[in-house]
Design a protein around this motif. Structure first.
Motif, PDB file in Angstrom:
ATOM      1  N   LYS A  19       0.892  -1.333  -0.015  1.00 54.08           N
ATOM      2  CA  LYS A  19      -0.005   0.039  -0.073  1.00 54.08           C
ATOM      3  C   LYS A  19       0.857   1.288  -0.091  1.00 54.08           C
ATOM      4  O   LYS A  19       0.564   2.202  -0.822  1.00 54.08           O
ATOM      5  CB  LYS A  19      -0.993   0.060   1.134  1.00 54.08           C
ATOM      6  CG  LYS A  19      -1.646  -1.170   1.353  1.00 54.08           C
ATOM      7  CD  LYS A  19      -2.936  -0.935   2.815  1.00 54.08           C
ATOM      8  CE  LYS A  19      -2.211  -0.785   3.744  1.00 54.08           C
ATOM      9  NZ  LYS A  19      -1.253  -2.011   4.331  1.00 54.08           N
ATOM     10  N   ARG A  42      -0.179   5.092  14.118  1.00 54.56           N
ATOM     11  CA  ARG A  42       1.104   5.039  14.778  1.00 54.56           C
ATOM     12  C   ARG A  42       1.709   6.105  15.644  1.00 54.56           C
ATOM     13  O   ARG A  42       1.845   6.038  16.761  1.00 54.56           O
ATOM     14  CB  ARG A  42       2.183   4.602  13.629  1.00 54.56           C
ATOM     15  CG  ARG A  42       1.952   3.198  13.413  1.00 54.56           C
ATOM     16  CD  ARG A  42       2.999   2.977  12.150  1.00 54.56           C
ATOM     17  NE  ARG A  42       2.943   1.775  11.316  1.00 54.56           N
ATOM     18  CZ  ARG A  42       3.801   0.764  11.553  1.00 54.56           C
ATOM     19  NH1 ARG A  42       4.725   0.640  12.608  1.00 54.56           N
ATOM     20  NH2 ARG A  42       3.731  -0.563  10.917  1.00 54.56           N
ATOM     21  N   ARG A 192     -11.434  -7.632  14.480  1.00 51.21           N
ATOM     22  CA  ARG A 192     -12.039  -6.700  15.251  1.00 51.21           C
ATOM     23  C   ARG A 192     -13.452  -6.436  15.148  1.00 51.21           C
ATOM     24  O   ARG A 192     -13.745  -6.372  13.876  1.00 51.21           O
ATOM     25  CB  ARG A 192     -11.201  -5.479  15.359  1.00 51.21           C
ATOM     26  CG  ARG A 192     -11.122  -4.664  14.280  1.00 51.21           C
ATOM     27  CD  ARG A 192      -9.916  -3.459  14.257  1.00 51.21           C
ATOM     28  NE  ARG A 192      -9.993  -2.793  13.148  1.00 51.21           N
ATOM     29  CZ  ARG A 192      -8.974  -2.204  12.697  1.00 51.21           C
ATOM     30  NH1 ARG A 192      -7.938  -2.211  13.386  1.00 51.21           N
ATOM     31  NH2 ARG A 192      -9.054  -1.445  11.555  1.00 51.21           N
TER      32      ARG A 192
HETATM   33  O1  C5P Z   1      -0.172   0.410   7.959  1.00 52.12           O
HETATM   34  P1  C5P Z   1       0.500   0.183   9.341  1.00 52.12           P
HETATM   35  O2  C5P Z   1       1.183  -1.143   9.466  1.00 52.12           O
HETATM   36  O3  C5P Z   1       1.263   1.145   9.468  1.00 52.12           O
HETATM   37  O4  C5P Z   1      -0.751   0.139  10.353  1.00 52.12           O
HETATM   38  C1  C5P Z   1      -0.534   0.061  11.554  1.00 52.12           C
HETATM   39  C2  C5P Z   1      -1.938  -0.509  12.362  1.00 52.12           C
HETATM   40  O5  C5P Z   1      -2.745   0.497  12.445  1.00 52.12           O
HETATM   41  C3  C5P Z   1      -2.551  -1.501  11.585  1.00 52.12           C
HETATM   42  O6  C5P Z   1      -2.279  -2.877  12.169  1.00 52.12           O
HETATM   43  C4  C5P Z   1      -3.886  -1.242  12.182  1.00 52.12           C
HETATM   44  O7  C5P Z   1      -4.224  -2.047  13.355  1.00 52.12           O
HETATM   45  C5  C5P Z   1      -4.089   0.200  12.114  1.00 52.12           C
HETATM   46  N1  C5P Z   1      -4.842   0.849  11.289  1.00 52.12           N
HETATM   47  C6  C5P Z   1      -6.242   0.758  11.386  1.00 52.12           C
HETATM   48  N2  C5P Z   1      -6.741   1.593  10.365  1.00 52.12           N
HETATM   49  C7  C5P Z   1      -6.158   2.192   9.424  1.00 52.12           C
HETATM   50  C8  C5P Z   1      -4.697   2.052   9.261  1.00 52.12           C
HETATM   51  C9  C5P Z   1      -4.189   1.314  10.341  1.00 52.12           C
HETATM   52  O8  C5P Z   1      -6.764   0.085  12.260  1.00 52.12           O
HETATM   53  N3  C5P Z   1      -6.969   2.841   8.634  1.00 52.12           N
END
Ligand code: C5P
Length: 224
Positions: A19, A42, A192
Motif C-alpha cells: 500500500k 502509529r 476486530r
Molecule cells: O499500515 P500500518 O502497518 O502502518 O498500520 C499499523 C496498524 O494501524 C494496523 O495494524 C492497524 O491495526 C491500524 N490501522 C487501522 N486502520 C487504518 C490504518 C491502520 O486500524 N486505517
C-alpha cells in the motif's frame, strides 16, 4: 471546489501488501495529497506512550491531545517510506518500528481511538486529490470514494517486504518473529468488531505477490 468534487483513491489491505509504495508512486505521479492512516494511528500510539496516556485517561486528556495532534506527510522519494512529520520533527523511524505497530494494532481496535482519528483523516481531503492508504479507507472513512483498491499478498512475501523496509530504516528484525507478528496483527485487524480489515464491495482486488510496484501501478491505471 467543494469536498464532493475532490477525487479520492483508497488503497486498503494488510501490512506489507504494498500500500505504502503504491500510494507514494500514485501521489508523486499525480501530485495529489497522501494520507498514510496507519502512520496516523502509529503517531497517536507513539504520542500516548511518550506522554503516558492510557485508554483510561484518554477521554480526560482528549482536548489536550486534539490541540497537539497535527500530523503531516511528505511523500518523500521512491524507495523510501512516506515521511511522517509531527511537532516539526520527522518521526518516521520512531513510529515505523514493530513495537509501535503492535501497540497501534491494539489501540486501533478501540472505538474511542477510531472516533478521535476519523476527522483527522477527512481533513486530508484537499484539492487536487487524495490517495488514502489504510485498512478502512474504502469501507468507512471514504466510503464515497470513486476509486477503491484492495491490495493483498501472501504472508511470506509481505514479511520479506517488511524486513527490507525495516532494514532501510536501520532496524534489524528476525524473520520468524516478524512473520508471527504480522499474522497476529492481520488476525486482530481482520477480526476486530470496529472497522475490520475487509475489501470494500466495490473495490478492485489485486494480489501483488508476483508483481513488482510498476506492474501494480499499471493495473491500477487500467482500472482508473
Ligand atoms: O499500515 P500500518 O502497518 O502502518 O498500520 C499499523 C496498524 O494501524 C494496523 O495494524 C492497524 O491495526 C491500524 N490501522 C487501522 N486502520 C487504518 C490504518 C491502520 O486500524 N486505517
Amino acid at each position: 471546489m467543494n469536498d464532493l468534487d475532490i477525487p479520492v483513491i483508497t488503497i486498503d489491505g494488510p501490512s506489507g501488501a504494498g500500500k505504502g509504495t503504491i500510494a507514494q508512486m500514485l501521489a508523486l505521479e499525480l501530485s495529489w495529497n497522501i494520507l498514510d492512516s496507519g502512520a496516523l494511528y502509529r503517531t497517536l500510539a507513539y504520542f500516548m506512550q511518550e506522554n503516558k496516556i492510557s485508554l483510561n485517561n484518554f477521554v480526560e486528556k482528549r482536548e489536550e491531545i486534539e490541540k497537539r495532534f497535527h500530523v503531516s506527510f511528505d511523500p518523500g522519494v521512491p524507495g523510501e517510506p512516506v515521511r511522517v512529520i509531527f511537532e516539526d520533527k520527522d518521526i518516521t523511524s520512531l513510529v515505523r518500528t514493530e513495537e509501535i505497530a503492535k501497540l497501534t494494532s491494539n489501540l486501533a481496535a478501540e472505538p474511542i481511538i477510531r472516533d478521535f482519528i476519523k476527522p483527522c483523516q477527512r481533513d486530508f481531503m484537499k484539492a487536487p486529490g487524495l490517495i488514502a492508504d489504510g485498512r478502512d479507507m474504502g469501507t468507512v472513512i471514504f466510503s464515497d470514494a470513486k476509486y477503491k483498491i484492495f491490495l493483498t499478498a501472501s504472508v511470506e512475501e509481505r514479511a520479506k517486504r517488511r524486513q527490507t523496509q525495516l532494514k532501510r530504516l536501520g532496524l534489524e528484525v528476525n524473520m520468524r518473529s516478524l512473520l508471527h507478528e504480522l499474522e497476529e496483527r492481520d488476525r486482530k485487524d481482520t477480526e476486530r468488531e470496529h472497522s475490520p480489515l475487509i475489501p470494500a464491495q466495490d473495490s478492485m482486488i489485486i494480489d501483488t505477490s508476483n508483481l513488482n510496484p510498476e506492474g501494480v501501478v499499471k493495473e491500477i491505471k487500467t482500472y482508473l
